[in-house]
Design a protein around this motif. Sequence first.
Motif, PDB file in Angstrom:
ATOM      1  N   GLY A  56     -20.046  24.392  33.344  1.00 56.01           N
ATOM      2  CA  GLY A  56     -19.207  24.198  32.545  1.00 56.01           C
ATOM      3  C   GLY A  56     -19.202  25.417  31.449  1.00 56.01           C
ATOM      4  O   GLY A  56     -19.991  26.001  31.469  1.00 56.01           O
ATOM      5  N   GLY A  57     -18.309  25.429  30.426  1.00 57.63           N
ATOM      6  CA  GLY A  57     -18.279  26.508  29.610  1.00 57.63           C
ATOM      7  C   GLY A  57     -19.426  26.268  28.437  1.00 57.63           C
ATOM      8  O   GLY A  57     -20.317  25.470  28.557  1.00 57.63           O
ATOM      9  N   HIS A  58     -19.542  27.406  27.478  1.00 59.11           N
ATOM     10  CA  HIS A  58     -20.677  27.414  26.823  1.00 59.11           C
ATOM     11  C   HIS A  58     -20.451  26.335  25.651  1.00 59.11           C
ATOM     12  O   HIS A  58     -19.248  25.785  25.622  1.00 59.11           O
ATOM     13  N   ALA A  59     -21.377  25.693  25.136  1.00 56.72           N
ATOM     14  CA  ALA A  59     -21.478  24.621  24.194  1.00 56.72           C
ATOM     15  C   ALA A  59     -21.041  23.288  24.669  1.00 56.72           C
ATOM     16  O   ALA A  59     -20.651  22.328  24.032  1.00 56.72           O
ATOM     17  N   LEU A 119     -33.103  24.631  36.208  1.00 54.08           N
ATOM     18  CA  LEU A 119     -32.682  25.865  35.967  1.00 54.08           C
ATOM     19  C   LEU A 119     -31.350  26.178  35.151  1.00 54.08           C
ATOM     20  O   LEU A 119     -30.089  25.837  35.582  1.00 54.08           O
ATOM     21  N   ASP A 120     -31.521  26.794  34.047  1.00 50.94           N
ATOM     22  CA  ASP A 120     -30.441  27.016  32.987  1.00 50.94           C
ATOM     23  C   ASP A 120     -29.860  28.538  32.997  1.00 50.94           C
ATOM     24  O   ASP A 120     -30.668  29.597  33.516  1.00 50.94           O
ATOM     25  N   ASN A 121     -28.775  28.566  32.731  1.00 46.71           N
ATOM     26  CA  ASN A 121     -28.124  29.937  32.798  1.00 46.71           C
ATOM     27  C   ASN A 121     -28.233  30.556  34.240  1.00 46.71           C
ATOM     28  O   ASN A 121     -28.286  31.773  34.194  1.00 46.71           O
ATOM     29  N   VAL A 122     -27.841  29.916  35.309  1.00 44.17           N
ATOM     30  CA  VAL A 122     -28.086  30.565  36.670  1.00 44.17           C
ATOM     31  C   VAL A 122     -26.752  31.619  36.952  1.00 44.17           C
ATOM     32  O   VAL A 122     -27.212  32.124  38.303  1.00 44.17           O
ATOM     33  N   GLU A 123     -25.940  31.541  36.301  1.00 41.30           N
ATOM     34  CA  GLU A 123     -25.034  32.629  36.566  1.00 41.30           C
ATOM     35  C   GLU A 123     -25.638  34.196  36.304  1.00 41.30           C
ATOM     36  O   GLU A 123     -25.027  35.138  36.900  1.00 41.30           O
ATOM     37  N   TYR A 124     -26.750  34.301  35.706  1.00 39.39           N
ATOM     38  CA  TYR A 124     -27.330  35.378  35.761  1.00 39.39           C
ATOM     39  C   TYR A 124     -28.631  35.490  36.751  1.00 39.39           C
ATOM     40  O   TYR A 124     -29.118  36.719  36.545  1.00 39.39           O
ATOM     41  N   ALA A 125     -28.873  34.583  37.496  1.00 40.48           N
ATOM     42  CA  ALA A 125     -30.188  34.641  38.284  1.00 40.48           C
ATOM     43  C   ALA A 125     -29.588  35.548  39.406  1.00 40.48           C
ATOM     44  O   ALA A 125     -28.689  35.219  40.023  1.00 40.48           O
ATOM     45  N   SER A 126     -30.402  36.282  39.704  1.00 37.94           N
ATOM     46  CA  SER A 126     -30.434  37.099  41.080  1.00 37.94           C
ATOM     47  C   SER A 126     -30.649  36.314  42.385  1.00 37.94           C
ATOM     48  O   SER A 126     -31.435  35.485  42.325  1.00 37.94           O
ATOM     49  N   GLU A 127     -29.811  36.509  43.409  1.00 33.56           N
ATOM     50  CA  GLU A 127     -29.787  36.103  44.720  1.00 33.56           C
ATOM     51  C   GLU A 127     -30.144  34.527  44.547  1.00 33.56           C
ATOM     52  O   GLU A 127     -30.613  33.808  45.235  1.00 33.56           O
ATOM     53  N   PHE A 128     -29.260  33.895  43.699  1.00 27.46           N
ATOM     54  CA  PHE A 128     -29.129  32.360  43.525  1.00 27.46           C
ATOM     55  C   PHE A 128     -28.478  31.806  44.514  1.00 27.46           C
ATOM     56  O   PHE A 128     -28.936  30.768  45.004  1.00 27.46           O
ATOM     57  N   VAL A 129     -27.630  32.417  44.950  1.00 26.40           N
ATOM     58  CA  VAL A 129     -26.841  31.450  46.306  1.00 26.40           C
ATOM     59  C   VAL A 129     -27.632  31.493  47.383  1.00 26.40           C
ATOM     60  O   VAL A 129     -28.007  30.446  48.148  1.00 26.40           O
ATOM     61  N   ASP A 130     -28.540  32.666  47.842  1.00 29.89           N
ATOM     62  CA  ASP A 130     -29.568  32.566  49.066  1.00 29.89           C
ATOM     63  C   ASP A 130     -30.652  31.499  48.694  1.00 29.89           C
ATOM     64  O   ASP A 130     -31.173  31.131  49.701  1.00 29.89           O
ATOM     65  N   PHE A 131     -30.997  31.410  47.345  1.00 31.98           N
ATOM     66  CA  PHE A 131     -32.092  30.437  46.949  1.00 31.98           C
ATOM     67  C   PHE A 131     -31.623  28.908  47.293  1.00 31.98           C
ATOM     68  O   PHE A 131     -32.238  28.136  47.952  1.00 31.98           O
ATOM     69  N   ALA A 145     -29.491  22.786  38.522  1.00 33.38           N
ATOM     70  CA  ALA A 145     -29.147  23.921  37.874  1.00 33.38           C
ATOM     71  C   ALA A 145     -27.939  23.925  37.064  1.00 33.38           C
ATOM     72  O   ALA A 145     -26.968  22.964  37.312  1.00 33.38           O
ATOM     73  N   ALA A 146     -27.720  24.752  36.004  1.00 34.61           N
ATOM     74  CA  ALA A 146     -26.570  24.694  35.017  1.00 34.61           C
ATOM     75  C   ALA A 146     -26.160  26.315  34.960  1.00 34.61           C
ATOM     76  O   ALA A 146     -26.934  27.194  34.727  1.00 34.61           O
ATOM     77  N   SER A 147     -24.700  26.433  35.123  1.00 39.84           N
ATOM     78  CA  SER A 147     -24.085  27.654  34.870  1.00 39.84           C
ATOM     79  C   SER A 147     -22.927  27.631  34.082  1.00 39.84           C
ATOM     80  O   SER A 147     -21.988  26.647  34.007  1.00 39.84           O
ATOM     81  N   SER A 148     -22.701  28.640  32.950  1.00 38.89           N
ATOM     82  CA  SER A 148     -21.620  28.685  32.278  1.00 38.89           C
ATOM     83  C   SER A 148     -20.377  29.486  32.818  1.00 38.89           C
ATOM     84  O   SER A 148     -19.150  29.640  32.404  1.00 38.89           O
ATOM     85  N   ALA A 149     -20.619  29.901  34.130  1.00 38.63           N
ATOM     86  CA  ALA A 149     -19.465  30.703  34.825  1.00 38.63           C
ATOM     87  C   ALA A 149     -19.464  30.259  36.274  1.00 38.63           C
ATOM     88  O   ALA A 149     -20.361  29.674  36.911  1.00 38.63           O
ATOM     89  N   HIS A 150     -18.234  30.514  37.043  1.00 40.86           N
ATOM     90  CA  HIS A 150     -18.285  30.106  38.459  1.00 40.86           C
ATOM     91  C   HIS A 150     -19.140  31.177  39.255  1.00 40.86           C
ATOM     92  O   HIS A 150     -19.026  32.147  38.822  1.00 40.86           O
ATOM     93  N   ILE A 151     -19.826  30.688  40.044  1.00 35.82           N
ATOM     94  CA  ILE A 151     -20.483  31.751  40.955  1.00 35.82           C
ATOM     95  C   ILE A 151     -19.763  31.690  42.369  1.00 35.82           C
ATOM     96  O   ILE A 151     -19.745  30.639  42.948  1.00 35.82           O
ATOM     97  N   ASP A 152     -19.789  32.959  42.830  1.00 37.59           N
ATOM     98  CA  ASP A 152     -18.775  33.143  44.083  1.00 37.59           C
ATOM     99  C   ASP A 152     -19.717  32.394  44.966  1.00 37.59           C
ATOM    100  O   ASP A 152     -20.723  32.648  45.246  1.00 37.59           O
ATOM    101  N   GLY A 153     -19.294  31.757  45.759  1.00 45.53           N
ATOM    102  CA  GLY A 153     -20.045  31.129  47.078  1.00 45.53           C
ATOM    103  C   GLY A 153     -20.539  29.508  46.630  1.00 45.53           C
ATOM    104  O   GLY A 153     -20.829  28.763  47.604  1.00 45.53           O
TER     105      GLY A 153
END
Length: 477
Positions: A56-59, A119-131, A145-153
């Motif tokens: 979901g979006g910020h805030a 896990l917060d802000n996982v849009e910035y996490a490296s190799e998160f899809v593989d994890f 986990a929570a993300s503010s942006a869509h993660i491809d995959g």
Amino acid sequence: MAYYSSKNVLRLLKSFNTQWENGGFSPPCPGFRRSAFYIAEKWYVKNYTKPVLIEGGHAFGKTTLLKQMLAALLERGVPPGNILYLSFDYPLTRNKSAAEIIEIYRRESCSGSPLFCLLDNVEYASEFVDFCKTAGGGTHVHVLAASSAHIDGLNGTCPFIRYIPMSGITFYEYCEYHGFKPDERTPFVYPADFHTQDISVITAMHRGLEPLSRYLEDYIRSGGYFDPNGGATDELLYAKAVDKTLMRDIPLLFEVRGNTDVEKVFVYLCYLSSGTISVNSISKALRISRATVERYIDYFEKTNLITIHESMDWETLSSVKGFKKIYINNYRMRNCALNVGGADTAAFDTDIKNAVKVSFIMHFRQFFQDGTALGFFKKNAAAKRTDIVVRFPDKINALINVQYADQVQLRANDWLLTLADKTYPNYLVTKKASDYGMVYLEDGRSVCKIPAYAILYLFGYFEKYRPMLRGDENDDL
């Protein structure tokens, strides 16, 4: 000294996880829990089989939800050392994968099992899809986990995660938080079943929900945000949400150099929100290439700033290339970007119709998470009015028109009637409490009229209680 040493990683983790020393989270998290919390709790704590991702979006309350989940785990008796909260919004965590950081903690400090990872802000996490591909099914690590942006995959169709979209607070949650309740005898009818109910049931439902009508416009003014600690939201919150997305998320996530054109396109879309747009027209007006405009619009959608509706063909239910409708996902965020006063300006009266329509779309998307698609429909090139088109997974399609006005007109040749299905009605969302009920043609086609406050409240009500009403075997989102 090694910057990415285990010692430095553990020092940072200790600063995140105050429960390791004092047994609780500091500062205390808000007590009000949103519907998304209970959905996440079911799949993360009670029936864990694979990582759970909230997007979901910020805030929108994702970090608050994670902290509330931490508190809930402690209440369940989970040892503090078996809970790991981690944010990837820091240089050290962004440059190490989630798997590496979790392994460091398990190896150096954690002795119990399972380890509950928040896990917060996982849009910035490296190799998160593989994890995520390797974190499911086991009993040693549970991941929320929570993300503010869509993660491809990673989306609703991904087989190795459980995906939960999260919007701003619903009208039901707003009323619940403030203690606004309908009559206790009110019958609640599932939104897709209005046309199957006796008129006495529908009348009783609307009479019971009518006291809530006075709170709808205050809810719209809130913009879908609120301070769960009781304070009033202000423009700074919306400004931060917009700035963080445009100035930080988009450049970092999509490797965009320079923010000037990104801002130009977003502000231009704010002026056009709820209207049809042409990418070619935007390109010419801003003197930015068509390809760049299209790319930025895609980034805005992936970072939850906007919702895009494609033009849809009524007969084939397929998207039609050409014009699009774009909605800024938050009324206050749009006004903040345009520097149009605060929540109590005269501009609100002008924007309220579009604001209610955007709120309806957000509620609808949050409620129907099963492949239902929304678009818009235009009968012909000369037609002025456009309506929301709903394409359900079972190939049933319906039109919805939001007429938030004191005087609602429904003529015999209105598309809502002429294009209605004989087995499933189209919908007219109205303003006044008295504008409800079924309108029938002689051949059996129909339109269901329902006030905006009623349908929004019911969406939120059934989102929260749907799992309990349907049973565990059918509430997989």
